[in-house]
Design a protein around this motif. Structure first.
Motif, short mmCIF file in Angstrom:
data_model
loop_
_atom_site.label_atom_id
_atom_site.label_comp_id
_atom_site.label_asym_id
_atom_site.label_seq_id
_atom_site.Cartn_x
_atom_site.Cartn_y
_atom_site.Cartn_z
N TYR A 137 0.86 -1.19 0.00
CA TYR A 137 0.00 0.00 0.00
C TYR A 137 0.88 1.23 0.00
O TYR A 137 1.79 1.36 0.82
CB TYR A 137 -0.91 0.01 1.23
CG TYR A 137 -1.96 1.10 1.18
CD1 TYR A 137 -3.20 0.87 0.59
CD2 TYR A 137 -1.70 2.37 1.71
CE1 TYR A 137 -4.16 1.87 0.53
CE2 TYR A 137 -2.66 3.38 1.65
CZ TYR A 137 -3.88 3.12 1.06
OH TYR A 137 -4.83 4.11 0.99
N CYS A 167 0.70 5.39 -0.04
CA CYS A 167 -0.18 6.55 0.09
C CYS A 167 -0.07 7.41 -1.15
O CYS A 167 1.02 7.82 -1.54
CB CYS A 167 0.18 7.37 1.33
SG CYS A 167 -0.29 6.55 2.85
N CYS A 195 -7.18 5.91 4.38
CA CYS A 195 -6.19 4.91 3.98
C CYS A 195 -6.43 3.56 4.67
O CYS A 195 -6.29 2.52 4.04
CB CYS A 195 -4.76 5.41 4.27
SG CYS A 195 -4.19 6.59 3.02
N HIS A 203 0.02 10.41 10.24
CA HIS A 203 -0.79 9.62 9.32
C HIS A 203 -0.67 8.11 9.52
O HIS A 203 -1.67 7.42 9.72
CB HIS A 203 -0.46 10.03 7.89
CG HIS A 203 -1.36 9.43 6.87
ND1 HIS A 203 -2.72 9.57 6.91
CD2 HIS A 203 -1.10 8.66 5.77
CE1 HIS A 203 -3.26 8.93 5.88
NE2 HIS A 203 -2.30 8.36 5.18
N GLU A 218 -3.16 5.30 11.06
CA GLU A 218 -3.63 4.17 10.26
C GLU A 218 -3.53 2.87 11.05
O GLU A 218 -4.42 2.03 11.02
CB GLU A 218 -2.80 4.04 8.97
CG GLU A 218 -3.22 4.97 7.86
CD GLU A 218 -2.50 4.64 6.55
OE1 GLU A 218 -2.38 3.44 6.23
OE2 GLU A 218 -2.05 5.57 5.88
#
Ligand SMILES: [Zn+2]
Length: 492
Positions: free
Chosen positions: A27, A29, A215, A245, A249
């Protein structure tokens, strides 16, 4: 030894072992599509592109998710300023982002989920955090994550527990460690949100998702759908995303699933201009389209990024760009020579095969070593030197050159730094052919000064002429990097 990568979670270089054999979930961002992404953002995307390509060259099947943040504080602010609906504002920058990725030869991710299309799973994630008592509804109507109720909070960013201001809240999407406190999962709809069409109904009140929530919900949705798992192998982004961030998450995802969210966290360092981090905030941004408009070959931009390790700050200067452009040109010329050598070789034995073997193993070892791109690039240039020496010596076989070319191409497939071939338009083609005919006539008449002048005219237009036994061959030189990049200021 196999691939080893630096894991921000453990602050150690660790052997990379994906959760399930030969496949990797990754993943990354994506951009916040409120404006054009700058080359600092693209440095991160290029580091991820190299990671992806290296993993694939090692034989892994990579499922890469890159989200597009099309709803957050900044996109809403920008849409309001432009006086348009959120979707209309972001659509333009989504398109620009894909154009820039194409220009920079970034391999498309497997999927590009847009946040606004995942509001349903975001709402479900908030509900599940509320049900687990990890979230609460504030008196402002927004839903907050309670950091002190999640024991592992702060582990990734190493924010000390005592720095946490539990119970006090922060509503904005972006904040610093000084503001480590309960953060917004869901923001109650404001008139500004409603005005641009950025509000959705939810059981806990009308509103919109917080950036961090997006996210988590997108990552979990995508890997569940694809592989029925809730743990990512790799999560990557810029170093500025570690806190808050990525910390958030982890809290949201693990708080809801009870499983580890991601095994390896990788973070790319900043790109600096004049010693300052490139940021719209500092007004020193340069976008990918600025580079393209200045005629910078994407290969040179890639080469520049790979000349510094992803965990070190990259200083973007005209000199560095020039050096990268020159390096790219040399690689292109060398490849042309290898192609020619595979045609023209005899049947003598040379040291080309050994040089190619060295390149193959060294290139892989360098990238296996926490993606050491500068050393991988150095291995490519050292091969160019060794192979040129063999070809200069004049004894090699066509087969040797052909197999060396195959190895070189495999390496170039990973870096993707060969010069962009320039397509000649019809008008230019006619002009060049006409000039070449005039030059041939001048030579035939032994008027060498006219022939030389024509060659100079062609060179001025960027046309390279090579005289071969079958007549002259020509091509358009790759656009050279032009100056002024580091002194540019953007007001965006
Ligand atoms: Zn993210």
């Amino acid at each position: 030894m196999g691939l080893r990568i630096y894991n921000t979670l453990t602050r150690r270089v660790e052997p990379f072992e994906p959760l399930h054999g030969g496949r990797v979930t990754m993943y990354t961002c994506g951009p916040t599509v409120w404006n054009f992404a700058h080359i600092g953002n693209f440095r991160t995307f290029l580091f991820e592109d190299l990671l992806r390509r290296h993993l694939e060259s090692l034989g892994y099947e990579v499922f890469q998710v890159m989200n597009l943040t099309d709803v957050d504080d900044r996109t809403i602010g920008a849409a309001r300023e432009a006086g348009v609906r959120l979707h209309d504002h972001t659509a333009r920058f989504v398109e620009a982002f894909f154009e820039d990725c194409d220009y920079l030869r970034i391999k498309p991710a497997s999927v590009y989920p847009r946040a606004t299309e995942y509001v349903r799973p975001m709402i479900e994630l908030v509900e599940s955090l509320l049900a687990r008592n990890l979230a609460y509804k504030g008196d402002d109507g927004s839903v907050y994550f309670a950091v002190d109720r999640f024991a592992a909070y702060g582990r990734l960013s190493q924010v000390e527990k005592r720095e946490l201001k539990a119970g006090s809240r922060i509503a904005s999407d972006d904040y610093t460690k000084e503001d480590a406190r309960d953060f917004a999962l869901w923001k109650a709809a404001s008139p500004a949100d409603e005005a641009v069409g950025a509000a959705w109904d939810a059981p806990f009140g009308r509103g919109r998702p917080g950036w961090h929530l997006e996210c988590s919900a997108i990552a979990l949705t995508e890997i569940r759908k694809r592989y029925d798992v809730e743990t990512l192998d790799i999560h990557a982004g810029g170093v500025d995303l570690v806190f808050p961030h990525h910390e958030n998450e982890i809290a949201q995802s693990e708080g809801a699933t009870g499983k580890q969210f991601c095994r390896y966290w990788m973070h790319g360092e900043f790109l600096t201009i004049g010693g300052t981090k490139m940021s719209k905030r500092f007004g020193n941004t340069l976008t990918a389209r600025d580079l393209r408009e200045e005629g910078v070959d994407a290969a040179a931009a890639r080469m520049l990024c790979y000349s510094t390790h992803y965990r070190q700050q990259l200083s973007f200067t005209d000199e560095a760009l020039q050096a990268a452009t020159e390096g790219v040109r040399r690689l292109g010329e060398f490849r042309d020579r290898l192609v020619e050598s595979a045609r023209a070789g005899g049947d003598e034995a040379s040291a080309l095969p050994r040089a190619a073997l060295n390149l193959e193993s060294e290139f892989r070892e360098r990238l296996d070593d926490d993606l050491n791109a500068p050393q991988a690039v150095a291995a490519a240039f050292s091969f160019v030197r060794d192979a040129n020496r063999e070809l200069d010596a004049g004894a090699w076989s066509a087969g040797e050159a052909a197999s060396a070319l195959r190895v070189f191409d495999r390496v170039m497939d990973v870096l993707d730094v060969l010069p962009t071939p320039v397509a000649a338009d019809e008008q230019l083609r006619v002009w060049v052919e006409d000039r070449l005919a005039a030059r041939a006539a001048a030579r035939k008449a032994r008027d060498f000064s006219t022939a030389d002048r024509i060659r100079a005219d062609l060179a001025e237009r960027g046309i390279e002429v090579e005289d071969t036994a079958k007549g002259p061959r020509w091509k358009v030189r790759s656009p050279a990097a032009r100056g002024g990049a580091s002194s540019r200021q953007s007001d965006s």
